[in-house]
Scaffold this motif. Structure first.
Motif, mmCIF file in Angstrom:
data_model
loop_
_atom_site.group_PDB
_atom_site.id
_atom_site.type_symbol
_atom_site.label_atom_id
_atom_site.label_comp_id
_atom_site.label_asym_id
_atom_site.label_seq_id
_atom_site.Cartn_x
_atom_site.Cartn_y
_atom_site.Cartn_z
ATOM 1 N N SER A 22 0.826 -1.210 0.000
ATOM 2 C CA SER A 22 0.000 0.000 0.000
ATOM 3 C C SER A 22 0.861 1.262 0.000
ATOM 4 O O SER A 22 0.513 2.256 -0.646
ATOM 5 C CB SER A 22 -0.962 -0.006 1.182
ATOM 6 N N LEU A 23 1.987 1.230 0.700
ATOM 7 C CA LEU A 23 2.904 2.378 0.660
ATOM 8 C C LEU A 23 3.471 2.581 -0.736
ATOM 9 O O LEU A 23 3.577 3.716 -1.220
ATOM 10 C CB LEU A 23 4.043 2.175 1.661
ATOM 11 N N LEU A 24 3.821 1.500 -1.389
ATOM 12 C CA LEU A 24 4.353 1.584 -2.748
ATOM 13 C C LEU A 24 3.285 2.092 -3.715
ATOM 14 O O LEU A 24 3.555 2.941 -4.570
ATOM 15 C CB LEU A 24 4.882 0.226 -3.189
ATOM 16 N N ALA A 25 2.058 1.591 -3.568
ATOM 17 C CA ALA A 25 0.972 2.050 -4.441
ATOM 18 C C ALA A 25 0.707 3.544 -4.235
ATOM 19 O O ALA A 25 0.384 4.257 -5.186
ATOM 20 C CB ALA A 25 -0.294 1.238 -4.165
ATOM 21 N N TYR A 26 0.847 4.011 -3.023
ATOM 22 C CA TYR A 26 0.638 5.430 -2.738
ATOM 23 C C TYR A 26 1.768 6.280 -3.314
ATOM 24 O O TYR A 26 1.544 7.365 -3.830
ATOM 25 C CB TYR A 26 0.547 5.644 -1.225
ATOM 26 N N SER A 27 2.996 5.777 -3.232
ATOM 27 C CA SER A 27 4.146 6.602 -3.603
ATOM 28 C C SER A 27 4.518 6.530 -5.076
ATOM 29 O O SER A 27 5.248 7.392 -5.558
ATOM 30 C CB SER A 27 5.353 6.224 -2.747
ATOM 31 N N LEU A 28 4.065 5.536 -5.808
ATOM 32 C CA LEU A 28 4.424 5.437 -7.222
ATOM 33 C C LEU A 28 4.067 6.678 -8.033
ATOM 34 O O LEU A 28 4.877 7.130 -8.838
ATOM 35 C CB LEU A 28 3.805 4.184 -7.845
ATOM 36 N N PRO A 29 2.887 7.268 -7.870
ATOM 37 C CA PRO A 29 2.603 8.488 -8.642
ATOM 38 C C PRO A 29 3.504 9.671 -8.255
ATOM 39 O O PRO A 29 3.651 10.614 -9.030
ATOM 40 C CB PRO A 29 1.146 8.809 -8.307
ATOM 41 N N LEU A 30 4.100 9.627 -7.081
ATOM 42 C CA LEU A 30 4.946 10.737 -6.657
ATOM 43 C C LEU A 30 6.332 10.700 -7.295
ATOM 44 O O LEU A 30 7.009 11.722 -7.345
ATOM 45 C CB LEU A 30 5.081 10.726 -5.133
ATOM 46 N N ILE A 31 6.750 9.544 -7.780
ATOM 47 C CA ILE A 31 8.092 9.428 -8.366
ATOM 48 C C ILE A 31 8.224 10.281 -9.624
ATOM 49 O O ILE A 31 9.171 11.075 -9.729
ATOM 50 C CB ILE A 31 8.441 7.941 -8.605
ATOM 51 N N PRO A 32 7.302 10.184 -10.596
ATOM 52 C CA PRO A 32 7.436 11.096 -11.748
ATOM 53 C C PRO A 32 7.296 12.571 -11.355
ATOM 54 O O PRO A 32 7.957 13.436 -11.934
ATOM 55 C CB PRO A 32 6.294 10.686 -12.682
ATOM 56 N N THR A 33 6.474 12.850 -10.362
ATOM 57 C CA THR A 33 6.314 14.225 -9.900
ATOM 58 C C THR A 33 7.626 14.761 -9.348
ATOM 59 O O THR A 33 8.001 15.907 -9.591
ATOM 60 C CB THR A 33 5.211 14.287 -8.833
#
Length: 159
Positions: A22-33
């Protein structure tokens, strides 16, 4: 602080595999940002390099690095502010407001010292490196010093 609260210890609770997912799913969109933010914050140098000379670009980079000293001090002091403020608001007794005001005065004094130090170093550095065009920007530091000192004196206790 974190050790006293038991957050950093061998006995601290470990995350489960589902929590990591769940942490990974939450943070994945933040990587391109994150990478887009890095590109935007660095693009000014690339644009200047293509539109001006290497010397002018170096002067710009030098000037922004001098100003970043004040921002670094401000950000490092602000990192601790929410923890201190909310702890005082929650647990503070009759001296709560005085302790918060004392911390604000220390923060303003830190700003004054940083701006004065930056102004002294920048004056010497601009002369040393021949960036005389940026000396006019030091007037803004003087304006900032005046206003910080006024805010510091307005919050002082006359007794």
């Amino acid at each position: 602080y974190y050790v006293r609260r038991g957050l950093i210890s061998r006995d601290a609770r470990r995350y489960t595999r589902a929590e990591y997912r769940s942490l990974l799913a939450y943070s994945l969109p933040l990587i391109p940002t994150f990478f887009l933010g890095w590109v935007l914050s660095s693009s000014d140098i690339w644009v200047l390099r293509s539109l001006s000379s290497l010397g002018e670009t170096a002067d710009y980079v030098f000037a922004t690095k001098i100003v970043s000293v004040v921002a670094l001090v401000q950000q490092s002091a602000l990192v601790d502010w929410p923890r201190f403020y909310y702890a005082k608001m929650r647990d503070g007794g009759p001296t709560r407001d005085a302790e918060i005001a004392a911390r604000v005065r220390k923060f303003l004094l830190l700003h004054v010292v940083t701006v004065l130090g930056t102004r002294l170093v920048a004056t010497y550095a601009y002369s040393l490196f021949g960036a005389h065009e940026y000396r006019a920007g030091l007037d803004y530091l003087g304006w900032l010093e005046e206003h910080l000192l006024m805010a510091l004196s307005a919050g002082s206790d006359p007794s």
